[in-house]
Design an enzyme around this catalytic site. Structure first.
Site, short mmCIF file in Angstrom:
data_model
loop_
_atom_site.label_atom_id
_atom_site.label_comp_id
_atom_site.label_asym_id
_atom_site.label_seq_id
_atom_site.Cartn_x
_atom_site.Cartn_y
_atom_site.Cartn_z
N LEU A 219 0.34 -6.46 -4.18
CA LEU A 219 1.20 -5.51 -4.91
C LEU A 219 2.59 -5.40 -4.27
N ASP B 7 4.46 -9.01 6.80
CA ASP B 7 5.59 -8.99 5.87
C ASP B 7 5.47 -10.18 4.93
N ALA C 259 6.30 -6.01 -3.29
CA ALA C 259 7.42 -6.66 -3.99
C ALA C 259 8.66 -5.81 -3.85
N ILE D 38 0.83 -1.23 0.00
CA ILE D 38 0.00 0.00 0.00
C ILE D 38 0.85 1.26 0.00
N THR D 39 2.10 1.17 0.47
CA THR D 39 2.94 2.36 0.50
C THR D 39 3.65 2.61 -0.84
N GLU E 71 7.90 -7.60 -17.44
CA GLU E 71 9.30 -8.05 -17.34
C GLU E 71 9.41 -9.56 -17.52
N TYR F 131 14.38 -10.17 -10.85
CA TYR F 131 13.00 -9.69 -10.65
C TYR F 131 12.05 -10.39 -11.61
N HIS G 88 3.94 1.34 -15.81
CA HIS G 88 3.02 2.46 -15.59
C HIS G 88 3.61 3.41 -14.58
N GLN H 296 3.63 3.03 -5.27
CA GLN H 296 2.87 3.84 -6.24
C GLN H 296 1.46 3.28 -6.47
N ASP H 297 1.39 2.01 -6.84
CA ASP H 297 0.09 1.43 -7.21
C ASP H 297 -0.82 1.26 -6.00
N SER I 51 4.00 -9.01 -14.32
CA SER I 51 4.72 -7.90 -14.98
C SER I 51 5.16 -8.25 -16.40
P1 NAP Z 1 6.59 0.02 -5.56
O1 NAP Z 1 6.22 1.46 -5.61
O2 NAP Z 1 8.02 -0.38 -5.58
O3 NAP Z 1 5.91 -0.60 -4.23
C1 NAP Z 1 6.28 -1.85 -3.72
C2 NAP Z 1 5.60 -2.07 -2.40
O4 NAP Z 1 5.99 -3.34 -1.87
C3 NAP Z 1 5.93 -1.03 -1.32
O5 NAP Z 1 4.76 -0.65 -0.66
C4 NAP Z 1 6.84 -1.81 -0.39
O6 NAP Z 1 6.77 -1.34 0.94
C5 NAP Z 1 6.23 -3.19 -0.47
N1 NAP Z 1 7.12 -4.23 0.04
C6 NAP Z 1 8.44 -4.41 -0.24
N2 NAP Z 1 8.93 -5.45 0.46
C7 NAP Z 1 7.89 -5.96 1.19
C8 NAP Z 1 7.77 -7.01 2.12
N3 NAP Z 1 8.82 -7.79 2.47
N4 NAP Z 1 6.57 -7.24 2.69
C9 NAP Z 1 5.50 -6.45 2.39
N5 NAP Z 1 5.55 -5.43 1.51
C10 NAP Z 1 6.74 -5.17 0.93
O7 NAP Z 1 5.86 -0.78 -6.73
P2 NAP Z 1 4.64 -0.33 -7.69
O8 NAP Z 1 5.19 0.38 -8.87
O9 NAP Z 1 3.58 0.28 -6.84
O10 NAP Z 1 4.17 -1.75 -8.22
C11 NAP Z 1 3.21 -2.53 -7.51
C12 NAP Z 1 3.36 -4.00 -7.90
O11 NAP Z 1 3.17 -4.13 -9.30
C13 NAP Z 1 4.74 -4.60 -7.62
O12 NAP Z 1 4.54 -5.95 -7.29
C14 NAP Z 1 5.46 -4.49 -8.95
O13 NAP Z 1 6.47 -5.47 -9.03
C15 NAP Z 1 4.32 -4.73 -9.90
N6 NAP Z 1 4.44 -4.12 -11.23
C16 NAP Z 1 4.69 -2.79 -11.35
C17 NAP Z 1 4.74 -2.22 -12.61
C18 NAP Z 1 4.99 -0.73 -12.79
O14 NAP Z 1 5.30 -0.32 -13.91
N7 NAP Z 1 4.81 0.09 -11.75
C19 NAP Z 1 4.51 -3.00 -13.76
C20 NAP Z 1 4.22 -4.36 -13.58
C21 NAP Z 1 4.17 -4.92 -12.31
P3 NAP Z 1 7.78 -0.18 1.49
O15 NAP Z 1 7.68 0.93 0.52
O16 NAP Z 1 7.18 0.17 2.77
O17 NAP Z 1 9.11 -0.83 1.55
O1 F7E Z 2 13.87 1.09 -16.43
C1 F7E Z 2 16.63 2.03 -18.69
C2 F7E Z 2 16.66 0.66 -18.03
O2 F7E Z 2 13.89 0.99 -13.94
C3 F7E Z 2 13.33 1.29 -17.71
C4 F7E Z 2 9.34 -1.70 -12.83
O3 F7E Z 2 8.18 -1.02 -12.40
O4 F7E Z 2 8.54 -1.80 -15.11
C5 F7E Z 2 9.61 -1.35 -14.29
O5 F7E Z 2 10.83 -1.98 -14.67
C6 F7E Z 2 14.44 1.24 -18.75
C7 F7E Z 2 15.39 0.05 -18.60
O6 F7E Z 2 11.85 0.20 -15.25
C8 F7E Z 2 18.43 4.29 -16.51
O7 F7E Z 2 17.85 -0.04 -18.37
C9 F7E Z 2 18.41 3.79 -18.61
O8 F7E Z 2 15.65 -0.50 -19.85
O9 F7E Z 2 12.31 2.59 -15.09
P1 F7E Z 2 13.01 1.28 -15.09
P2 F7E Z 2 11.84 -1.33 -15.73
O10 F7E Z 2 13.15 -1.97 -15.53
O11 F7E Z 2 11.24 -1.36 -17.09
C10 F7E Z 2 8.29 -3.22 -15.05
C11 F7E Z 2 7.10 -3.49 -15.94
C12 F7E Z 2 8.15 -3.72 -13.68
O12 F7E Z 2 7.43 -4.68 -13.43
C13 F7E Z 2 9.13 -3.20 -12.67
O13 F7E Z 2 8.65 -3.43 -11.34
O14 F7E Z 2 15.25 2.41 -18.59
N1 F7E Z 2 17.47 3.03 -18.02
N2 F7E Z 2 19.03 4.57 -17.69
C14 F7E Z 2 17.44 3.31 -16.71
N3 F7E Z 2 16.66 2.84 -15.72
C15 F7E Z 2 16.86 3.36 -14.47
N4 F7E Z 2 16.05 2.92 -13.45
N5 F7E Z 2 17.82 4.30 -14.22
C16 F7E Z 2 18.65 4.81 -15.20
O15 F7E Z 2 19.49 5.63 -14.94
#
Ligand code: NAP
Ligand code: F7E
Length: 328
Positions: free
Chosen positions: A78, A56, A80, A9-10, A125, A147, A177, A12-13, A123
Site C-alpha cells: 500500500l 523503504d 506510495a 501502514i501509516t 487513476e 501518479y 475511498h 489511511q488504508d 488505482s
Molecule cells: P496514503 O494515506 O497516502 O498512505 C501512503 C503510505 O505510503 C503512507 O503510509 C506512507 O508513509 C507510505 N510511503 C510513502 N513513501 C514511502 C516509501 N518511500 N517507502 C515506504 N512507504 C512509503 O494512501 P492510502 O489512501 O492509504 O492508499 C493506500 C494505497 O492505495 C496507495 O498505494 C494508494 O496509491 C492506493 N490507492 C488509494 C486509493 C484511495 O482512494 N485511498 C484508491 C486507489 C489506490 P508515511 O505516511 O510514513 O510517509
Molecule cells: O481529488 C478535485 C481534483 O485529490 C479528487 C487518491 O487517493 O483517488 C485519489 O486521487 C478530485 C480531483 O483525489 C481540489 O482535481 C478540486 O478531480 O481527492 P483528490 P484523486 O485525485 O481522485 C485515486 C483513486 C487514487 O488512487 C489516489 O491515490 O477533486 N479537486 N479541488 C481537488 N482536489 C484536491 N486534492 N484539492 C482541491 O482543492
C-alpha cells in the site's frame, strides 16, 4: 497463525487493513520508512499488536531484510506517493516510489520466498481519460498524471511477475475511498475539515479547484476487506472495487455543507493553484466481478460517508478549540 506485512501502514488504508487482519487472527508487521515517524504512535494506539520493521520502497536491500525478518505469508503493498497533485510536482520521485517500488517488493519476494501472496494497490487513476463508462477490469488505461502512469507500471509489473514466475500476485483496482482517517490534502477531507472550521467560526472561506470532477467515492473500511478477500482465492486475479455511483465535487460540497446547516456557495472560492495540468473528469466503477466472485459489496452510502466525515471533523475541531490549539 498467518503473518502479513503491510507497506504504507501509516496511511489511511494501512491502518484499516491492520485492524482488519488483526481481528482475523493475523500477526501483522508494518513497514515504516524515515525516522521518528509521528504516525507510528497512532498505529500503535489503534492496533496495539502491530510490530514495525524499517524499510523503504526506494531501498531494495531494506525490503529483502524486512521480508527475512517478518517471514510473512502475505504482503500488501500500500506504500506510495498517493497524492495526484504532488505527483505533478515530484514526478520522478513518484515514479521511483509508486512505480518502481512495486518491482522492488516483487524482487524481494522472489529472493526470500516465492510462496508469499502479494497484493498491489492499483488505482482507478489508471483509467484517467476514460475509454468507457463504467470502468471494469477490461477497460483500457489512459493515465492523466505521473501518479496514474506509475500505477500503470505497478499494475503491469505485478501481472508480469504472476505470469513469469508463477507468483500469487493480485492487483485491486480501487476507486476513491475515503474516511475519517483520510489525509487532509485530498478533496473530501479538505472539504469536511473546512466545513467543521467554518461551522465553529475558525475560518470563513474554503479555496478549491475543479468542482466538476466526478468520482466514485466509497468507504475505506469496506475496501480493505476486498484486499484481504483477493488473497484468499484459489487463483490470483485482478478486481475492480467501487460503489458503482458517481458524484461531482460540487455534490460533495452540497451534502457536506448542508449536513452542518451551511450553504457551500457562501464559503467556497475558486483557486487556480488547486487545478491540475491534466484532469480525470469522470470515474465510475463496475465491481460486478468482485461482487460475484469475492462476495464483496460496499456498506456505506455516499450521504452516510459524507456525514460521518463531517461529524468527525466537527468533533476534532471542537476538541482542538477546547485545548486552545488548532487540530493538525
Ligand atoms: P496514503 O494515506 O497516502 O498512505 C501512503 C503510505 O505510503 C503512507 O503510509 C506512507 O508513509 C507510505 N510511503 C510513502 N513513501 C514511502 C516509501 N518511500 N517507502 C515506504 N512507504 C512509503 O494512501 P492510502 O489512501 O492509504 O492508499 C493506500 C494505497 O492505495 C496507495 O498505494 C494508494 O496509491 C492506493 N490507492 C488509494 C486509493 C484511495 O482512494 N485511498 C484508491 C486507489 C489506490 P508515511 O505516511 O510514513 O510517509
Ligand atoms: O481529488 C478535485 C481534483 O485529490 C479528487 C487518491 O487517493 O483517488 C485519489 O486521487 C478530485 C480531483 O483525489 C481540489 O482535481 C478540486 O478531480 O481527492 P483528490 P484523486 O485525485 O481522485 C485515486 C483513486 C487514487 O488512487 C489516489 O491515490 O477533486 N479537486 N479541488 C481537488 N482536489 C484536491 N486534492 N484539492 C482541491 O482543492
Amino acid at each position: 497463525m498467518k503473518t502479513a506485512l503491510i507497506t504504507g501502514i501509516t496511511g489511511q488504508d494501512g491502518l484499516y487493513l491492520a485492524e482488519h487482519l488483526t481481528a482475523n487472527g493475523y500477526s501483522v508487521y508494518g513497514l515504516v520508512h524515515g525516522q521518528n515517524n509521528p504516525r507510528l504512535s497512532v498505529v500503535e494506539r489503534i492496533v496495539p499488536g502491530v510490530e514495525f520493521v524499517e524499510g523503504d520502497l526506494l531501498d531494495q536491500s531494506s525490503l529483502i531484510a524486512a521480508l527475512e525478518t517478518c517471514q510473512p505469508s502475505d504482503v500488501y503493498n500500500l506504500g506510495a506517493i498517493s497524492f495526484v497533485g504532488l505527483s505533478f510536482k515530484q514526478a520522478v520521485l513518484t515514479g521511483e516510489v509508486t512505480g518502481l517500488g512495486v518491482v522492488r517488493v516483487l524482487e524481494a519476494i522472489r529472493t526470500v520466498n516465492k510462496e508469499i501472496r502479494f497484493y498491489q494497490a492499483s488505482s482507478s487513476e489508471m483509467f484517467g481519460k476514460v475509454r468507457e463508462t463504467p470502468q471494469n477490469e477490461q477497460t483500457p488505461f489512459h493515465p492523466r498524471s505521473p501518479y496514474g502512469v506509475a500505477k500503470v507500471y505497478g499494475h503491469y509489473i505485478t501481472l508480469n511477475y504472476r505470469e513469469s514466475y508463477n507468483l500469487f500476485a493480485c492487483s485491486g483496482i480501487l476507486f476513491n475511498h475515503e474516511s475519517e482517517r483520510r489525509g487532509h490534502e485530498f478533496v473530501t477531507r479538505k472539504i469536511t475539515n473546512g466545513v467543521a472550521k467554518i461551522k465553529l467560526g475558525m475560518q470563513k472561506q474554503l479555496a478549491l479547484g475543479n468542482l466538476d470532477a466526478q468520482r466514485d467515492w466509497g468507504y475505506a473500511g469496506d475496501y480493505v476487506r476486498a484486499m484481504h478477500l483477493m488473497l484468499q482465492q484459489d487463483a490470483p486475479e485482478d478486481y475492480v472495487i467501487a460503489t458503482g455511483e458517481t458524484h461531482s465535487v460540487r455534490e460533495f460540497l452540497e451534502v457536506a455543507f448542508s449536513h452542518a446547516g451551511l450553504k457551500w456557495e457562501d464559503h467556497v472560492v475558486s483557486d487556480p493553484r488547486f487545478l491540475r495540468p491534466a484532469e480525470v473528469d469522470l470515474l465510475i466503477g463496475d465491481a460486478t466481478k468482485a461482487r460475484t466472485r469475492l462476495g464483496w459489496q460496499p456498506t456505506v452510502s455516499f450521504p452516510a460517508l459524507v456525514a460521518r466525515m463531517v461529524d468527525n471533523d466537527i468533533r476534532l475541531q471542537e476538541a482542538a478549540l477546547r485545548r486552545g490549539v488548532e487540530e493538525l
